[in-house]
Write a protein that holds these residues in place. Structure first.
Motif, short mmCIF file in Angstrom:
data_model
loop_
_atom_site.label_atom_id
_atom_site.label_comp_id
_atom_site.label_asym_id
_atom_site.label_seq_id
_atom_site.Cartn_x
_atom_site.Cartn_y
_atom_site.Cartn_z
N TYR A 97 0.82 -1.21 0.00
CA TYR A 97 0.00 0.00 0.00
C TYR A 97 0.86 1.26 0.00
O TYR A 97 0.52 2.25 -0.66
CB TYR A 97 -0.95 -0.01 1.19
N HIS A 152 -5.93 -6.48 -1.25
CA HIS A 152 -7.02 -6.44 -0.27
C HIS A 152 -7.36 -7.87 0.16
O HIS A 152 -7.25 -8.80 -0.63
CB HIS A 152 -8.27 -5.78 -0.87
N PHE A 212 -6.94 10.71 7.40
CA PHE A 212 -6.74 9.41 6.76
C PHE A 212 -5.55 8.66 7.34
O PHE A 212 -5.48 7.43 7.23
CB PHE A 212 -6.61 9.58 5.24
N ALA A 216 -6.11 4.94 8.38
CA ALA A 216 -5.21 3.88 7.89
C ALA A 216 -4.62 3.09 9.05
O ALA A 216 -4.54 1.85 9.00
CB ALA A 216 -4.10 4.50 7.04
N TYR A 217 -4.21 3.80 10.10
CA TYR A 217 -3.63 3.13 11.26
C TYR A 217 -4.68 2.27 11.96
O TYR A 217 -4.41 1.13 12.38
CB TYR A 217 -3.08 4.17 12.23
N GLY A 220 -5.79 -0.92 10.02
CA GLY A 220 -4.69 -1.86 9.90
C GLY A 220 -4.42 -2.64 11.18
O GLY A 220 -3.47 -3.42 11.23
N THR A 236 -2.28 -1.64 6.26
CA THR A 236 -2.51 -0.23 5.91
C THR A 236 -1.93 0.74 6.93
O THR A 236 -1.79 1.92 6.65
CB THR A 236 -4.02 0.08 5.76
N ILE A 239 0.69 3.38 6.11
CA ILE A 239 0.33 4.61 5.38
C ILE A 239 0.41 5.82 6.29
O ILE A 239 0.59 6.95 5.83
CB ILE A 239 -1.08 4.46 4.76
N THR A 243 1.35 9.84 5.50
CA THR A 243 0.52 11.01 5.82
C THR A 243 1.23 11.97 6.76
O THR A 243 1.09 13.18 6.63
CB THR A 243 -0.83 10.58 6.43
N ILE A 280 -4.99 6.64 -0.99
CA ILE A 280 -5.13 6.18 0.40
C ILE A 280 -6.57 5.74 0.66
O ILE A 280 -6.82 4.73 1.33
CB ILE A 280 -4.72 7.30 1.38
N ALA A 283 -7.02 2.36 -0.85
CA ALA A 283 -6.28 1.33 -0.11
C ALA A 283 -6.98 0.96 1.19
O ALA A 283 -7.03 -0.22 1.56
CB ALA A 283 -4.86 1.83 0.18
N THR A 284 -7.55 1.94 1.88
CA THR A 284 -8.16 1.71 3.19
C THR A 284 -9.65 1.36 3.11
O THR A 284 -10.29 1.18 4.14
CB THR A 284 -8.00 2.95 4.09
#
Length: 360
Positions: A97, A152, A212, A216-217, A220, A236, A239, A243, A280, A283-284
């Motif tokens: 990602y 994914h 984001f 993302a955190y 993930g 993720t 990411i 950011t 992003i 991806a998320t």
């Protein structure tokens, strides 16, 4: 790259810190911020020397913008350079990602650079052909959509997730890649349209990046996703490092972009940052949330679409000028008023977007 220092760790020493995403995210922020402060002045000097008259000013734009003639553009190089350096230094480069987001960001930065270069060279606002920009942009976005779908988890592949109604999924099938293309290219161009006043685009971009980064955190981590009731998307979390690098680089750029701007972001920055945010979101699995967190960009883009369509149909305008920030300039709002009020709106929208993680 620095993650490899964990190989020197016995589990309880300083090198063990590099295992933690939050530690490396802080390192990315500081690296990017220092990059902006150190390389900002020499980059601006180079841009001034090489560009001569600077970014061309629209002849049909607000009268106050003519005072900005001579200001160099392509300042987005500072942000993109900071983000790339900090991410490559602090993130795990085996994370698909992170690589996908970097690919999209760099790809759109190259499109923007070509467009800025054409405008400066010809000294008019006609850059690279719009059709060519879209063709290349959609190609990059298509690769990114396919890339994301490949990594994914099986239960989320080609699925569209909905905020609040977290158990709800829509199987897009082969339409997932075209949908991803619209999200990424749409985000890139929406940020590009927002970049019309000193400091206007960069702060909302940083706010959206912060939101984001949290998303993302959270998605993930299994513990966070179980508590929040959102879908788990492994890996993720890395990411967040991108950011935080974006926020640090954005602050470094804003130091020189604050009114009166010493440099403009240009398409180099706006397309890259918008494309990165779109990537992003894909991806998320939070594409719809992007329309909330980045609601300001959506309104800016819609104002242009509405203006063009209505004018073609009736010969009249809905707004005094589009994008909508120019409408408020024409109504007599000062540039700082518009910029700060739009920042406030962006922050409110980001908080609403984050609130969808727990509304259920």
């Amino acid at each position: 790259m620095l993650y490899l220092l964990t190989l020197l760790s016995d589990g309880g020493d300083f090198f063990n810190l590099f295992r933690y995403i939050t530690f490396r995210a802080g390192g990315a922020f500081l690296t990017s911020l220092l990059f902006g402060f150190i390389f900002g002045p020499p980059l601006i000097n180079v841009l001034r020397r090489t560009q001569g008259k600077g970014q061309p000013i629209r002849t049909d734009g607000p009268e106050g913008h003519f005072a900005k003639a001579g200001t160099p553009t392509m300042g987005g190089l500072l942000i993109v350079g900071a983000v790339m350096t900090s991410t490559l230094l602090w993130a795990r480069l085996d994370n698909p990602y992170v690589l996908m987001v970097l690919f999209v960001t760099l790809g759109f930065a190259m499109i923007g650079f070509a467009d800025d270069y054409a405008k400066v060279r010809k000294q008019n606002t006609d850059g690279v052909s719009g059709k060519l920009r879209l063709l290349i942009g959609f190609t990059i976005a298509a690769l990114a959509g396919w890339w994301a779908a490949m990594y994914h988890p099986d239960n989320l592949t080609n699925q569209l997730a909905f905020p609040v109604y977290n158990e709800m999924l829509l199987n897009l099938g082969i339409l997932f890649v075209p949908f991803s293309m619209i999200v990424i290219v749409g985000a890139a161009n929406a940020v590009n349209l927002t970049d019309g006043l000193d400091g206007l685009a960069i702060m909302p971009v940083m706010i959206a990046a912060g939101a984001f980064g949290v998303i993302a955190y959270a998605v993930g981590r299994t513990d966070f996703t179980e508590y929040l009731g959102v879908h788990y998307v492994p890996d993720t979390g890395e990411i967040l490092i991108f950011t935080m690098g974006l926020i640090g680089g954005g602050l470094g750029f804003l130091w020189y972009n604050a009114p009166p701007a010493a440099v403009f972001m240009g398409d180099t920055g706006s397309l890259a940052l918008g494309g990165g945010l779109g990537a992003i979101a894909v991806a998320t699995k939070h594409e719809i949330v992007l329309s909330i967190v980045g609601g300001l960009f959506v309104v800016e883009a819609l104002s242009v679409i509405i203006q063009v369509l209505y004018f073609k149909r009736t010969g009249r305008r809905v707004f005094l000028m589009a994008p909508i920030h120019h409408h408020y300039e024409k109504k007599g709002w000062s540039e700082p008023q518009i910029v700060i009020r739009f920042w406030i709106i962006s922050l409110i929208l980001a908080m609403i977007g984050l609130a969808t993680l727990k509304l259920r």
